[in-house]
Design a protein around this motif. Structure first.
Motif, PDB file in Angstrom:
ATOM      1  N   LEU A 135     -22.966 -25.345 -21.214  1.00 15.88           N
ATOM      2  CA  LEU A 135     -23.172 -26.795 -21.144  1.00 15.88           C
ATOM      3  C   LEU A 135     -23.661 -27.373 -22.479  1.00 15.88           C
ATOM      4  O   LEU A 135     -23.119 -28.401 -22.934  1.00 15.88           O
ATOM      5  N   LYS A 153     -21.460 -30.057 -24.781  1.00 12.05           N
ATOM      6  CA  LYS A 153     -21.987 -31.341 -25.254  1.00 12.05           C
ATOM      7  C   LYS A 153     -21.868 -31.455 -26.774  1.00 12.05           C
ATOM      8  O   LYS A 153     -21.428 -32.487 -27.310  1.00 12.05           O
ATOM      9  N   ALA A 202     -20.273 -23.668 -10.734  1.00 15.30           N
ATOM     10  CA  ALA A 202     -21.083 -24.891 -10.785  1.00 15.30           C
ATOM     11  C   ALA A 202     -20.878 -25.607 -12.121  1.00 15.30           C
ATOM     12  O   ALA A 202     -20.767 -26.847 -12.169  1.00 15.30           O
ATOM     13  N   ILE A 203     -20.828 -24.850 -13.196  1.00 13.60           N
ATOM     14  CA  ILE A 203     -20.593 -25.451 -14.515  1.00 13.60           C
ATOM     15  C   ILE A 203     -19.208 -26.094 -14.560  1.00 13.60           C
ATOM     16  O   ILE A 203     -19.032 -27.200 -15.098  1.00 13.60           O
ATOM     17  N   GLN A 211     -17.514 -27.412 -12.136  1.00 13.59           N
ATOM     18  CA  GLN A 211     -17.539 -28.675 -11.403  1.00 13.59           C
ATOM     19  C   GLN A 211     -18.132 -29.797 -12.246  1.00 13.59           C
ATOM     20  O   GLN A 211     -17.717 -30.959 -12.146  1.00 13.59           O
ATOM     21  N   GLU A 212     -19.087 -29.461 -13.089  1.00 15.48           N
ATOM     22  CA  GLU A 212     -19.712 -30.471 -13.939  1.00 15.48           C
ATOM     23  C   GLU A 212     -18.866 -30.790 -15.164  1.00 15.48           C
ATOM     24  O   GLU A 212     -18.725 -31.950 -15.567  1.00 15.48           O
ATOM     25  N   VAL A 213     -18.263 -29.752 -15.743  1.00 12.22           N
ATOM     26  CA  VAL A 213     -17.554 -29.922 -17.003  1.00 12.22           C
ATOM     27  C   VAL A 213     -16.150 -30.506 -16.813  1.00 12.22           C
ATOM     28  O   VAL A 213     -15.663 -31.252 -17.676  1.00 12.22           O
ATOM     29  N   GLN A 249     -15.911 -34.164 -17.269  1.00  7.08           N
ATOM     30  CA  GLN A 249     -16.284 -34.499 -18.643  1.00  7.08           C
ATOM     31  C   GLN A 249     -15.119 -34.250 -19.598  1.00  7.08           C
ATOM     32  O   GLN A 249     -14.873 -35.043 -20.521  1.00  7.08           O
TER      33      GLN A 249
END
Length: 677
Positions: free
Chosen positions: A27, A31, A88-89, A91-93, A96
């Motif tokens: 993560l 970023k 989980a990462i 799903q977040e990335v 993005q």
């Protein structure tokens, strides 16, 4: 320690330093990569100098290196070792990344600069890069008005979320659907090695310690499961096939059908925004196939004879089944009785071949040996270099003159955190602009044997090993300037062509004689067995072509939905689509059903699954060329490498084929290969 993604790896060929990488690095690295890339893009777009190739196009190719390093490694993990933290990462990335790509491709100032770049005086590859950038931006929506771009961003974000959700639900359901067997007698017909592997799989899944030994038959991604060809217990066959067919269809939290329906509807809406009638038309516009109509015309010619051949095969299977007292042949019986007919008609017992296909020999004395004979390349294992999982092995690849070509990573065993199927992907792309060589990976899903036992492959798994290595060679041999054109970065309906060609070497006399040796005795596979395998090559092609066409035509049905058209009952939609296409055979379910069709809902093949057979036209014609010109020779290999494998997308791929073959492709070799002539 600093984040390992924030600087270029110092390992050979810039292999990512996997021993230093932890999931917690992703993560922050994403970023940093997003921020860095956006600064680079903003600088290019705001440049006050007159737009030219160097300050706009080449600058784009150099940008985003931190993001690229991070993404290549992360999505390797997401496919091959998707722990709960990695999922989980993802799903977040995922959203993005979609937002980040939109911020580039929907940047109007940037698009204006790209459009203003002149191609006068540029070499062929550079001029093509300018054209491809313009095309990519237009296809992404760069010419839409503000309202259209806002809608495009929402569609892309939602599709990113849904694709991740589909893949993760499918992985979980595939693991949960594995068939648990409590009585070894129900596994009659499987080899001792297969039964031991099933016991080891059950123990690894947490069934160890029970009062009675358990056995777990893990599922591969396609509908038909390898064990169906050997299991004598009809009820076990039924349970195994039903477990495969019902993935994604069960009324539970892992049901994927609603996701599939929503994705198809959103893709149709996105296509309409870009001026296309449906997603299939949009997808085809960027392929080597001239049109969607041309694809349908080809498939329409293949489907009727394929179905006729499948029905003829079924009659022979019914005769074989009747001798066992089976009067109602079912889909779960097909593979079992097909193997019986193969043994009776051609004296070929594929199960008996497995002792001759030990993984280490297949790799070193088969796959690598053929590449050495054709191209002069050598492979040296590098145990000092680590992969992303303990199962991963690393080889350094060198040219005949000793110069370094790149790294090849092999990840061959199945595990619960690994997606089904087999694939190739890249960690580093070759580019003379960036000064990088290729680092590529092959993933298979072979059942891991019990400790101390050999890894014996099925016939189909050996074919897959050669196939995926064809993709690897396409990446390793890349010799282009710009990373966007590197290796397998070609149209979807061309990318399977080199890999399919590489399958031919599996049974080439010098190659098969070198690797097909009994793992215990060292005795070579008898020549008469090889002759019988080749004589039986068209047996089962009716089934194989029909199940493939079922999946292909189902893919097109999903993606020819009109904008605004929604599917309320995906299961009924699937049945109607297969019936309408003329490939609805109860005995031959499609290779993938909508619930587990990862290729099209989470794998980049939406409206493009036809690519395999479209590419096979080129492949079959190329096989004929090799046979006509002496086969496994350095001269032939060097020509194929120079004219085709090395070129990537730096020139029109069909022109690469014409440069190699000397003419357009002919379809007749494909028809003969599949028994459809």
């Amino acid at each position: 320690m600093s984040n390992p993604f924030l600087h270029t790896s110092t390992l050979p060929y810039q292999l990512p330093p996997f021993e230093q990488i932890t999931p917690d690095d992703f993560l922050p690295a994403f970023k940093a990569g997003f921020d860095e890339n956006l600064m680079e893009i903003d600088a290019i777009a705001a440049n006050s100098d007159t737009p030219d190739f160097e300050n706009t196009i080449a600058a784009m190719e150099r940008a985003g290196q931190t993001l690229a390093r991070t993404a290549y490694v992360f999505f390797t993990f997401a496919a091959a070792d998707a722990t709960e933290q990695i999922q989980a990462i993802q799903q977040e990335v995922g959203p993005q990344l979609a937002e980040h790509e939109d911020s580039i491709y929907l940047n109007k100032a940037l698009f204006e600069r790209i459009s203003a770049v002149s191609t006068d005086g540029l070499d062929e590859e550079s001029a093509r890069l300018v054209s491809e950038y313009r095309r990519s931006f237009i296809r992404a929506g760069a010419q839409l008005d503000d309202e259209g771009q806002a809608r495009m961003r929402k569609l892309n974000a939602r599709l990113s979320v849904l694709g991740t959700e589909y893949a993760q639900k499918l992985l979980k359901d595939t693991n949960e659907s594995a068939l648990l067997v409590t009585d070894a007698a129900e596994l009659d017909g499987l080899s001792d090695d297969d039964i031991a592997s099933a016991a080891a799989a059950a123990a690894e899944a947490g069934w160890a310690g029970a009062s009675k030994e358990k056995y777990l038959l893990s599922l591969v991604l396609p509908t038909s499961q390898p064990a169906l060809a050997s299991l004598t217990n009809r009820d076990t066959r039924r349970r195994l096939l039903e477990a495969s067919l019902n993935r994604g269809f069960r009324n539970n939290s892992e049901n994927t059908l609603g996701i599939a329906a929503e994705m198809a509807a959103l893709r149709a809406e996105r296509a309409e925004l870009l001026g296309f009638a449906n997603h299939a038309e949009f997808a085809t516009d960027n392929q080597t196939a001239p049109s969607l109509e041309a694809i349908h015309a080809m498939l329409g010619k293949l489907a009727p004879p394929a179905v006729r051949n499948a029905q003829a095969e079924a009659e022979l299977l019914r005769e074989a089944a009747a001798r066992d007292g089976v009067e109602d042949l079912q889909a779960w019986d097909w593979s079992y009785y097909s193997e019986q007919v193969r043994r009776e008609k051609f004296s070929v017992d594929r199960a008996a071949l497995r002792p001759y296909f030990e993984l280490e020999r297949v790799l070193k004395d088969g796959v690598f040996y053929a590449a050495n004979r054709l191209y002069g390349v050598t492979f040296t294992e590098r145990p000092d270099l680590a992969g992303y999982h303990p199962d991963v092995r690393v080889w350094e690849v060198k040219n005949e003159d000793g110069s370094g070509l790149g790294l090849f990573l092999g990840d061959y065993y199945t595990r619960d955190t690994k997606a089904g199927g087999a694939w190739m992907n890249s960690l580093v792309h070759q580019s003379s602009l960036l000064g990088t060589a290729s680092v590529v990976i092959n993933n298979l899903n072979i059942a891991k044997p019990a400790a101390g036992e050999p890894t014996l492959l099925s016939f189909d798994e050996v074919v897959t090993a050669f196939h995926e290595f064809g993709h690897a060679l396409h990446g390793l041999f890349s010799d282009v300037t710009y990373p966007q054109f590197s290796g397998t970065a070609v149209p979807r309906d061309f990318v399977e062509y080199p890999s399919q060609v590489n399958e031919m070497w599996m049974l080439w006399p010098e190659v098969v004689a070198n690797f097909a040796k009994h793992y215990a005795t060292g005795e070579p596979l008898p020549q008469d067995a090889i002759d019988r395998i080749e004589a039986a090559s068209t047996w089962g092609e009716g089934f194989g072509t029909t199940e493939y066409l079922g999946a292909t035509l189902l893919d097109l049905a999903w993606h020819e939905l009109a904008p605004g058209e929604t599917v309320q009952d995906p299961e009924a939609f699937e049945a109607e689509a297969l019936e309408r296409a003329g490939v609805a055979l109860d005995l031959v379910p499609p290779r993938y059903r909508s619930g587990y069709f990862k290729h099209i809902f989470a794998g980049g093949y939406a409206a493009s699954y036809y690519a395999y057979i479209w590419s096979e036209v080129l492949d079959a014609d190329t096989v004929e060329w090799f046979k006509e010109n002496g086969g496994l020779t350095r001269e032939n290999g060097d020509r194929f490498r120079r004219e085709l494998l090395a070129r990537g997308n730096s020139i029109d791929p069909l022109q690469s084929f014409r440069n190699f073959r000397g003419r357009e492709a002919a379809i007749e070799p494909l028809l003969h290969r599949r028994g459809l002539a």
